[in-house]
Design a protein around this motif. Sequence first.
Motif, short mmCIF file in Angstrom:
data_model
loop_
_atom_site.label_atom_id
_atom_site.label_comp_id
_atom_site.label_asym_id
_atom_site.label_seq_id
_atom_site.Cartn_x
_atom_site.Cartn_y
_atom_site.Cartn_z
N ARG A 178 1.52 -0.83 0.06
CA ARG A 178 0.18 -0.35 -0.12
C ARG A 178 1.27 0.97 -0.26
O ARG A 178 1.42 1.61 0.75
N PRO A 179 0.84 2.32 -1.23
CA PRO A 179 1.58 3.25 -1.06
C PRO A 179 0.98 5.05 -0.78
O PRO A 179 -0.69 4.10 -0.28
N ASN A 180 1.45 5.75 -0.61
CA ASN A 180 0.20 6.82 0.09
C ASN A 180 0.14 6.06 0.81
O ASN A 180 -1.20 7.40 1.38
N GLY A 181 0.40 5.54 2.18
CA GLY A 181 -0.33 5.43 3.66
C GLY A 181 -2.35 4.73 3.48
O GLY A 181 -2.89 5.68 3.80
N ASN A 225 6.59 3.19 3.61
CA ASN A 225 5.78 3.87 4.93
C ASN A 225 6.66 5.21 5.21
O ASN A 225 6.70 6.33 5.42
N GLU A 228 8.79 6.85 2.43
CA GLU A 228 8.54 7.63 2.09
C GLU A 228 7.07 8.44 2.28
O GLU A 228 7.92 9.36 1.98
N ASP A 229 6.19 7.94 2.61
CA ASP A 229 5.21 8.80 3.11
C ASP A 229 5.31 9.57 3.71
O ASP A 229 4.81 10.51 2.86
N LYS A 248 7.43 12.25 2.74
CA LYS A 248 7.13 13.04 1.52
C LYS A 248 5.96 14.00 2.72
O LYS A 248 5.13 14.90 1.06
N ARG A 249 4.52 13.80 3.07
CA ARG A 249 3.35 14.29 3.44
C ARG A 249 3.54 14.68 4.61
O ARG A 249 2.79 14.71 5.80
N GLU A 262 -3.15 14.15 10.31
CA GLU A 262 -3.24 13.05 9.10
C GLU A 262 -2.25 11.57 9.34
O GLU A 262 -2.30 11.42 9.07
N THR A 271 -3.45 7.67 8.98
CA THR A 271 -2.62 6.87 8.35
C THR A 271 -2.00 5.61 9.32
O THR A 271 -2.09 4.92 9.13
#
Length: 659
Positions: free
Chosen positions: A200-203, A260, A262-263, A266-267, A299, A303
Amino acid sequence: MIEWEPNKNDANLNIPVDGQVASICWDEQTKLLTMSLAYSAVYGMGERYNGLNQNDRIVKIEVEEKFCNQGDKSYCPSPFFFTDTGFSFCTLSGGTLIFDFTQKSVITVHAPGNCKFIFNAGTPEKLISEYMSLSGPAILPPDWVFGPWISANHWNTQKETEKQIELLKKYQFPATVLVLEAWSDEATFYIFNGAKYKERPNGAPFAVDDFDYSESAYWPNPQEMIEKLHKAGLHLVLWQVPVYKQQGDDEIRNHQNDLNREDAVKRSLCIHNLDGTPYKIPEGHWFPGSMIPDFTNPETCKTWFGKRQYLLDMGVDGFKTDGGEFVCTDEVSFYDGSTGKESRNCYPQQYTKAYTKFLGDNHVLFSRAGYMGQHTTPCHWGGDQQSTNDELRHVLSAGLSAALSGILFWGFDLAGFAGPLPTLDLYRRATMLACFTPIMQWHSEPDGGQFKELMPGGEGNNERSPWNMAAVYNSPKFVTEMRFWHWLRMNLRPYLMATAFRCAAEKVPMMRPLVYEWPRDKAARQVEDEFLLGDAILVAPLLEENQTAREVYLPEGEWYAFFTGKCYHGCQTISTTADMKFPVFIRGGYAVPLHADSMDSLGNPVSQNLNSKLILLVAGAAGKSTFTTNKSVLTCEWKNKKVRVEGTGAETVQIHHFC
C-alpha cells in the motif's frame, strides 16, 4: 489553586501554606524559580525508582529510556511535586526541568521561559486530584483488565500462542489477558509475520481481507486464533512501538516499511529537525536511525491508525505501547508549532493519547512512557527490571511514586523480566505483591536475553510462567503454590473493579502510600514500602530473600490480618508472623467484596461469572461501604453483629465478619 505567569505578572508571589507563607521568586535572566518554605519531605514527579521521598535530591524531569536499574531516570516523569507541609507545584511546560531539593527550606526549579506555574495547598488527596484535573478525566479500563495477565516474548507463532490456552487449562490457572510482543513483521509493526499482501503506497489503509496467511509458518490463521483466545476468556493485547523503522543491514528488506517511510517524509507525517529535515533517533538509543510519527498531525493519526484498524476488526482487544522515549533533543519541531524546548517530554503522552482515542471503549492501552496527564492513558507498567531483589524494591518505589503523581492503574513484570531467571523465593514474593497491585502480570524477555552481550538471560527457555519456573527448579509443588495467588486475584476482582470505578470517577490513585491517607502521621511519612490498595486493604510487601515476616506500621484505627482475622490496633509497629501468608490487612470500618464460595475456598478455582458467589468481608464493629461499578451498586452497613446489605444481588451475598 493559583496560576502564575511571571513574564505577565510580578516576579514575586506569596502563598499561605499550613501556617506559613511560601515565598516565590522568578529570575527571568537565569530562568530560575525559587520557592522558600519549610518542608521535610517531597513527593510525586512521576515514577521514581530510587525512593518515594525525593528530599535532598536533584530531580531531572525528562523522559528517558533506561534498560533495568533505572536509578534516578524515569520513563514516566511528571512536572509536579508536593511537600509534607501541603504545598504543591506544577508547570504546564513539556521541556526539561531541574528540581533542586538539596537546600534547606528552599526549592529551586530550572525551567524554560514563558512557563505557566501552578501552586496549590492542601491534603495529598486534594493536591493530586486537582493536578490531574488540569489534564482531563481519567480513563477507566475494562473489567477484564483486573484478572491475571500472561506474556512472554518468545511466543512468536500461532501454535505457541494457542499452546498457552492448553497450559492454563492443564495447570488450572486463570488469566484474562494475553500479551503478544513478537507477533509482527518487526518492521511495520502492524502486519502479522509471514502474511502475504498487496503493498500500500501513499498511506492507504489495510483491511482484514487484504492478507493471505495460508503460507505463513508463523500465523496461519490469526482470526481463528483470536476467536480461540476469546472463547478461553483471554483478551489479546499486541505490542507496538512508534517508529518508521530504519532497518539494519542484517535484516531482510521490508518494502512496505520503505513505502511507509517515503510517505512519512513526503507528507511530513514525522517529527522534524529545526532545519526541516526528518528527525531520526540518534545512535546509542533504541531504534537508531528511525523516524518517529508526529501525533500532533491529524493526517499522521489518520494514516497510522488506518493501517491498524483491521486489527481491531479482527478482535484485538488492545495494544502495549512500548517506547516513546525517542525525542532526545530540544532541536525538533512538531506539526502543532511547538519545539522540543517546550514539549520534548510531551511526545509519549501524545503517542498514548492518540492510541487511546483510536481504541475507544472496551479496549485497553498498556503503556511504559508518559508525562503530565498519565491518568488519561488507561494503564501503565513499570518498565524493564532484572530478576533481583533490589529491582523488586526499585519497582515498588516506582509504583508508589507514580501513584502520588496521579497514575491510577499501574503494574510491573512480577519478579522482573530480564537476565537470569529469578529464584523461586523472589518469584513467590513478587507474585504476592502483584496480586495486590492494580495490574498483575508476568512477562519474560526473549530466550537468551534482551541484550545478550550486555545482560544475558537464562539458557534455553527464559519464560517466567509459574510452570516453567517449577520445571527449571524441579519443584512441582511450586505450581500449586502459585496457583493459589492467581485464583486469589480472581477472588479480589469485585473489590478491584469497584475500587477502579471510584478511582477514575474521583481522580484517586488505586495504590496509596501511607502518607496519602495520613499526611500528619510522622511515622506514616517514614514508611516507603507499604500502601493501601483502595480504601480497605493495606499491603506490606516482603522484599528480602526468604523473608516470611516483617515489621509493619499500622496507622490509626483497627486492622485485621486478611488470612487470620486477628485484630491489631493502629498507631503502632507490629511484627508479622509466617502464618499470615503475606502481610495484608483489612481496615476496620470497611468491607471487601470477594468472588468466592467461602473464605475457606479463597485461592481455589471459581467461576468467572461475577454475578454469583459474592462474599462481603466486613471488618470492625461498625462501618459502611458502597461498591459501584458500571453495572451495579451495592451498599453494606453494619453495627456490631447486625449487617444490612442493599443493591444489586444483595439477596445472594454471604457475610463474613472480622470483629
